[in-house]
Each structure stands twice: as structure tokens, then as C-alpha cells.
Design a protein around this motif. Structure first.
Motif, mmCIF file in Angstrom:
data_model
loop_
_atom_site.group_PDB
_atom_site.id
_atom_site.type_symbol
_atom_site.label_atom_id
_atom_site.label_comp_id
_atom_site.label_asym_id
_atom_site.label_seq_id
_atom_site.Cartn_x
_atom_site.Cartn_y
_atom_site.Cartn_z
ATOM 1 N N GLN B 4 26.237 76.032 50.136
ATOM 2 C CA GLN B 4 25.412 76.016 48.925
ATOM 3 C C GLN B 4 26.058 75.187 47.820
ATOM 4 N N HIS B 5 27.367 75.396 47.659
ATOM 5 C CA HIS B 5 28.063 74.602 46.638
ATOM 6 C C HIS B 5 27.973 73.116 46.962
ATOM 7 N N PHE B 6 28.104 72.838 48.262
ATOM 8 C CA PHE B 6 28.059 71.445 48.687
ATOM 9 C C PHE B 6 26.725 70.810 48.277
ATOM 10 N N PHE B 7 25.631 71.529 48.554
ATOM 11 C CA PHE B 7 24.332 70.951 48.217
ATOM 12 C C PHE B 7 24.112 70.882 46.708
ATOM 13 N N ASN B 8 24.638 71.882 46.001
ATOM 14 C CA ASN B 8 24.542 71.819 44.538
ATOM 15 C C ASN B 8 25.254 70.596 43.998
ATOM 16 N N GLY B 13 25.515 65.372 41.684
ATOM 17 C CA GLY B 13 26.095 64.032 41.831
ATOM 18 C C GLY B 13 25.013 62.967 41.924
ATOM 19 N N SER B 14 23.940 63.268 42.647
ATOM 20 C CA SER B 14 22.835 62.314 42.767
ATOM 21 C C SER B 14 22.218 62.042 41.403
ATOM 22 N N LEU B 15 22.028 63.123 40.645
ATOM 23 C CA LEU B 15 21.375 62.963 39.340
ATOM 24 C C LEU B 15 22.251 62.138 38.400
ATOM 25 N N TYR B 16 23.557 62.409 38.414
ATOM 26 C CA TYR B 16 24.476 61.588 37.602
ATOM 27 C C TYR B 16 24.452 60.142 38.091
ATOM 28 N N GLY B 17 24.484 59.987 39.393
ATOM 29 C CA GLY B 17 24.530 58.641 39.972
ATOM 30 C C GLY B 17 23.331 57.801 39.569
ATOM 31 N N LEU B 18 22.160 58.414 39.604
ATOM 32 C CA LEU B 18 20.946 57.662 39.247
ATOM 33 C C LEU B 18 20.989 57.186 37.799
ATOM 34 N N ILE B 19 21.502 58.038 36.914
ATOM 35 C CA ILE B 19 21.596 57.604 35.507
ATOM 36 C C ILE B 19 22.668 56.519 35.393
ATOM 37 N N ALA B 20 23.774 56.744 36.098
ATOM 38 C CA ALA B 20 24.909 55.817 35.980
ATOM 39 C C ALA B 20 24.513 54.399 36.385
ATOM 40 N N GLY B 248 29.948 65.002 40.123
ATOM 41 C CA GLY B 248 29.152 66.167 40.504
ATOM 42 C C GLY B 248 29.977 67.149 41.316
ATOM 43 N N PHE B 249 30.749 66.631 42.266
ATOM 44 C CA PHE B 249 31.567 67.506 43.107
ATOM 45 C C PHE B 249 32.656 68.197 42.301
ATOM 46 N N ILE B 250 33.332 67.438 41.444
ATOM 47 C CA ILE B 250 34.389 68.063 40.643
ATOM 48 C C ILE B 250 33.802 69.197 39.817
ATOM 49 N N GLU B 251 32.686 68.908 39.165
ATOM 50 C CA GLU B 251 32.105 69.901 38.266
ATOM 51 C C GLU B 251 31.711 71.179 39.023
ATOM 52 N N ILE B 252 30.992 71.015 40.118
ATOM 53 C CA ILE B 252 30.517 72.180 40.856
ATOM 54 C C ILE B 252 31.683 72.947 41.503
ATOM 55 N N ASP B 266 32.393 70.863 31.176
ATOM 56 C CA ASP B 266 32.106 69.551 30.594
ATOM 57 C C ASP B 266 33.385 68.779 30.267
ATOM 58 N N ALA B 267 34.458 69.533 30.023
ATOM 59 C CA ALA B 267 35.707 68.864 29.649
ATOM 60 C C ALA B 267 36.286 68.069 30.810
ATOM 61 N N PHE B 268 36.021 68.542 32.050
ATOM 62 C CA PHE B 268 36.631 67.847 33.193
ATOM 63 C C PHE B 268 36.177 66.399 33.288
ATOM 64 N N ALA B 269 34.925 66.176 32.951
ATOM 65 C CA ALA B 269 34.420 64.801 33.001
ATOM 66 C C ALA B 269 35.226 63.912 32.062
#
Lengths: 239, 293
Positions: B4-8, B13-20, B248-252, B266-269
Motif C-alpha cells: 500500500q505504501h508503495f502504491f501511495n 511521485g507521479s503527481l509531483y513528476g507531472l508538475i515537475a 514521493g517515495f521519501i515522503e511516503i 514537508d521539510a524533507f523535500a
């Protein structure tokens, strides 16, 4: 094909071209020669539409049209009108392949067959480019890059080809090769405007030449006449 | 649990990637950090909200409208705020970008009000599916697939089409590209349209995952996606996607395995940003550039 009347170019407070007038007849090779800062590049860049602050008239007559003033138009308009330029320093896109650089030169064209024919023609003129068609532009030698820059300018199928310092930084043998090809391009029906510091080579192939000094025309005449002119000999041909 | 964490993480990560991708494309071409880009993400979500409520469109049509609408907004931002400054010093465009971002956020606050809105979510995307013990939102599978498809199409455009060739050329030498007859302003407008459309896609999917939207929702994901773009190597599309995924992975994973630290998610980013700027300023896949802002 092209007449320039009283052209002035300003860069801020600098008055780089001070009212020059030149004529390029259809089918000719006209050359602008002179030292660094004489205004050669500014003139050719004005014709290409790269200079914003231009005064004067640039009158262009397309082969099948009437004369029009094109001063101040955008570069893409110039290319569409049939004026192409190979810029100083070659400006090959280093991260694109040879083939892609050529494709970029043909950007405005939609006739895929014609583009392919012209690409094959460029490869005939410069067999070395064909061998390297999949190589990145940045990996080519200086001479090869120059050939690519000239070939790229031909890809829009222009009526007038402008070459800015095509011999810059090339070994003498390569200079001869490049000039031979300029002659060949001209023989195939393209009008050529050549900007050069290599006065000797340029005068030899030019039908007409203008010598620029600090933004004005100092001397003009047929290429072969200027080659014999003592003033030219002294100032530009090494005595 | 891990699945579950993996898919989250994959979803985030996908959502960040698309904006990036939008940050990196605009930077690659104009050397400009488009601070208004996070707001395109927000506009995408709002377009869906208004299309489904105000205009009563079916959800799938609303998505199409939202993506096109946001793409047009991106083009408009370029036309109004950046194009007049094309020949100005780069810092002027950067300041303009910050101004545009504030403008869009506050205009949205006036037009949409600050009330969080609930976006309509089709059931088939949010009804949990169970595989034995594993419970997954269909969304968590669909988001990465949609992202992969969008990225693949984008790469196709960039490496296989004429406008893509022009974009790659402009990124290295705008004047020479102009000299080749390329209508540079049109190609730049197209870049903004593509970047904004991808941000909208991200915003729409974000609103499906976290269905409360407000005019400032683009701020934090936008900043993080910007970090992802820098981390991956700004100017590189592949880098933006990889950077987004890593973020995305680091955050989750941090939140999952060290719940005590979840307040700092949010600080990790930003820590990541500082580290990458110190260790490898060009990012994972970035090329060396002489000057950057």
C-alpha cells in the motif's frame, strides 16, 4: 534580387552601420569584406531579420514577385521569402544529430519529398556529412560543422544564401574546399551574399565586392578588379 | 502494508513528476523558473470542479475541458507576463513570474472564494479494491499508468515531431533556431500549453486523491515539484519524473516508517533540495550549464 538603400544599424548608442547601399543581382556572388567591426555582420544580420534597430530600406525581389521592402521583418518571414543564412561561428546545434540539424533548416517546409531531395543533395555536396548523419553536431570537426552550417542554410530551398564568415577558423585546404562549394552552389542557381575576412579567397569568387570600413563602404567593384587594386592589396591582401 | 505504501508513493511521485515536467520544460527553453506553474495545477482542479457543478458536465468531459482550459491559461501567462520580457534581463522575467503567481492565487481567492471545495469523484476510481489483506484505491494504480502514458507521449512529441525538434533546438540556441525560420514564440507557447496541461492532469488526479481543493492548493505541491525538477536535473524531462518519484517515495516512506516524523514531511523535500544543491548542483540528470538563476 536584393537592394539595400541607406542602411543604418544601431546598438544602443553605437552606430554600427552608417548608411550603406549595396545591390545583389540575381545569380551573382556578392561579397562584403572588411576588418572586425566594419559592419559586415550587422549588415547581413539586418537582412536576416536578427537586428531590431534598423533604418533604411532592404528591397527584395523574389524570383516570381515584385520588389518589397523587408527591413524589420522577423527571421521566420525572411526564411519564408527565400533568404537563408549560415551564421558566423557556424552555430550548429551540438546536441542534435547532423540529420536533425538539416531538418531544422527545412522547418518551414511541408513538402516532405522535396526536403528529402534537398537533404540528399546536401549529402552529395558534402559526402562527409552523410557518413556522419547520425552523429551529434557537437562531435564534428570545425570543417564539418561549417559544411553542416552551409548545408543547413540550403535546406529551406532559398533563393538567396547568405554566408557569414564561412572560412573562419578553417585550415587553408578546407577554406579552398568550402569556397569551391560556394561556387558550386552559385552555379546551381543560388544567389550568394558572402561576408568574409579572408579577402583574397572572397574576391576570387565574387562577381562584385564591397569593402567596408567602420560602418561605411570604402570601396566597391568587380572582384577581379579589386584584387588588382593597389589600395586593396595593401590593406587586405598583405601588400 | 508495504504494498500500500508503495502504491501511495508511486501515486504521489507521479503527481509531483507531472508538475515537475512543466518547470523543467520552461526552464530548459527560457531559463526561466515559472513560479506560476503550481497555480496551473490548482486551476486544473478548479476547472473540473466548476465543469462538473456549474456547467453540469459529465466527469470525463470535465477533465478534457479542464486540461484544455488550463493549457490556455498557461499560454496566456506566457503571452502577458513573459513574452514582453523576452529580451529583458532574466531576473525581470523571474520577478514577473513571482508576481503572476501571487496574482493568480489572489484572483482565484476572489473568484472562487477561499472555501475548500469538494470535487466530485467517480465511484470506480475511489472504491477500494481488496487483494487478500491489501486494500488499494483504483486511483493508486491508475495514476501511475496515466502518468506513464503522458510521459511517453511527451517524449514522443519531443523526440519524434517537428515542434519537438524546435523545442530541443531553442533550448540550446534561440537565435539560430529563429534563423532557421522556426516561429519561436509559437513553439514557446506550445511548451507552456503542454506543461500546463500536464500540471492540470496532476491537479485533477490530486483532487481525486485529496478531494478538498482551495486557491492555495498549488503552493506546496508546486514547490515540491520544483524541488523534484532541480533534484532530477532541471532541463531534463526524465530527470523531472525521476526526481518526482524519489520525492514521493521519501515522503511516503518517512511517514510510514517513522510516524513520529510525520509532522516534518514537508521539510524533507527542502532538506533534499539543500543537499542536492550542495553535492550536485546540476541534479541527477542535468547537464552542466554556465549560468542559472
Amino acid at each position: 534580387m536584393l537592394r539595400i538603400e541607406d542602411l543604418h544599424v544601431y546598438y544602443g548608442a553605437i552606430h554600427a552601420v552608417k548608411g550603406i547601399s549595396i545591390a545583389i543581382p540575381k545569380g551573382g556572388i556578392v561579397t562584403l569584406i572588411g576588418a572586425n567591426g566594419a559592419g559586415k555582420s550587422s549588415t547581413i544580420r539586418s537582412i536576416a531579420g536578427l537586428v531590431k534597430n534598423v533604418k533604411g530600406r532592404i528591397l527584395y525581389t523574389p524570383p516570381d514577385g515584385t520588389e518589397m521592402n523587408i527591413a524589420g521583418r522577423r527571421p521566420e518571414d525572411m526564411v519564408r521569402l527565400g533568404i537563408a543564412m549560415s551564421p558566423e561561428g557556424r552555430r550548429i546545434l551540438p546536441h542534435l544529430t547532423v540529420e536533425e540539424n538539416l531538418k531544422l533548416g527545412a522547418y518551414i517546409r511541408t513538402d516532405t519529398d522535396g526536403v528529402e531531395r534537398d537533404r540528399d543533395h546536401v549529402y552529395e555536396l558534402f559526402p562527409r556529412l552523410k557518413e556522419r548523419s547520425w552523429q551529434k553536431g557537437g562531435t564534428l570537426s570545425g570543417g564539418e560543422q561549417q559544411m553542416l552550417a552551409v548545408g543547413r542554410a540550403l535546406m529551406s530551398s532559398p533563393h538567396l544564401v547568405m554566408l557569414d564568415e564561412p572560412s573562419l577558423g578553417l585550415a587553408p585546404l578546407l577554406v579552398k574546399e568550402v569556397f569551391d562549394i560556394i561556387g558550386e552552389i552559385n552555379a546551381q542557381g543560388k544567389t550568394v551574399l558572402l561576408v568574409e575576412q579572408n579577402a583574397f579567397a572572397a574576391l576570387k569568387i565574387a562577381s562584385y565586392a564591397y569593402i567596408l570600413e567602420v560602418g561605411a563602404i570604402a570601396l566597391e567593384g568587380r572582384g577581379e578588379d579589386l584584387l588588382k587594386d593597389p589600395r586593396v592589396k595593401e590593406a587586405y591582401l598583405g601588400g | 502494508m508495504f504494498v500500500q505504501h508503495f502504491f501511495n508513493a508511486l501515486t504521489l511521485g507521479s503527481l509531483y513528476g507531472l508538475i515537475a515536467i512543466g518547470y523543467t520544460m520552461v526552464y530548459g527553453i527560457l531559463r526561466l523558473i515559472n513560479f506560476a506553474h503550481g497555480d496551473m495545477f490548482m486551476l486544473g482542479a478548479y476547472f473540473v470542479f466548476f465543469a462538473t457543478t456549474l456547467w453540469a458536465l459529465p466527469w470525463s468531459l470535465a477533465v478534457v475541458v479542464a486540461i484544455i482550459g488550463t493549457a490556455l491559461c498557461g499560454v496566456l501567462v506566457d503571452r502577458m507576463a513573459y513574452r514582453p520580457l523576452r529580451d529583458a534581463p532574466r531576473i525581470s522575467a523571474l520577478i514577473s513570474a513571482i508576481g503572476v503567481s501571487f496574482f493568480i492565487q489572489n484572483l482565484s481567492l476572489v473568484l472562487f472564494t477561499g472555501l475548500p471545495r469538494a470535487v466530485m469523484r467517480p465511484d470506480w476510481l475511489v472504491n477500494v479494491i481488496k487483494f487478500g489483506d491489501i486494500r488499494i484505491l483504483p486511483l493508486a494504480i491508475i495514476v501511475p499508468i496515466v502518468t506513464a502514458a503522458l510521459v511517453a507521449s511527451l517524449l514522443w512529441v519531443i523526440y519524434r515531431t517537428k515542434p519537438g525538434l524546435a523545442m530541443r533546438a531553442i533550448s540550446k540556441d534561440i537565435e539560430t533556431t529563429r534563423l532557421m525560420g522556426v516561429p519561436v514564440d509559437k513553439v514557446i507557447a506550445m511548451t507552456f500549453a503542454i506543461g500546463s496541461a500536464l500540471a492540470a492532469a496532476s491537479g485533477i488526479m490530486w483532487a481525486l486523491r485529496y478531494p478538498q481543493i482551495n486557491p492555495f492548493m498549488g503552493l506546496v505541491p508546486g514547490n515540491k515539484a520544483f524541488i523534484a525538477a532541480v533534484f532530477g536535473g532541471i532541463g531534463s524531462i526524465q530527470g523531472a519524473v525521476v526526481g518526482g518519484m524519489i520525492l514521493g517515495f521519501i515522503e511516503i516512506m518517512v511517514v510510514a516508517f517513522f510516524p513520529g516524523l510525520s509532522g516534518y514531511r514537508d521539510a524533507f523535500a527542502f532538506i533534499l533540495l539543500i543537499v542536492i544543491l550542495l553535492m550536485k548542483p546540476t541534479g541527477l540528470m542535468g547537464e552542466k550549464l554556465e549560468d542559472k538563476i
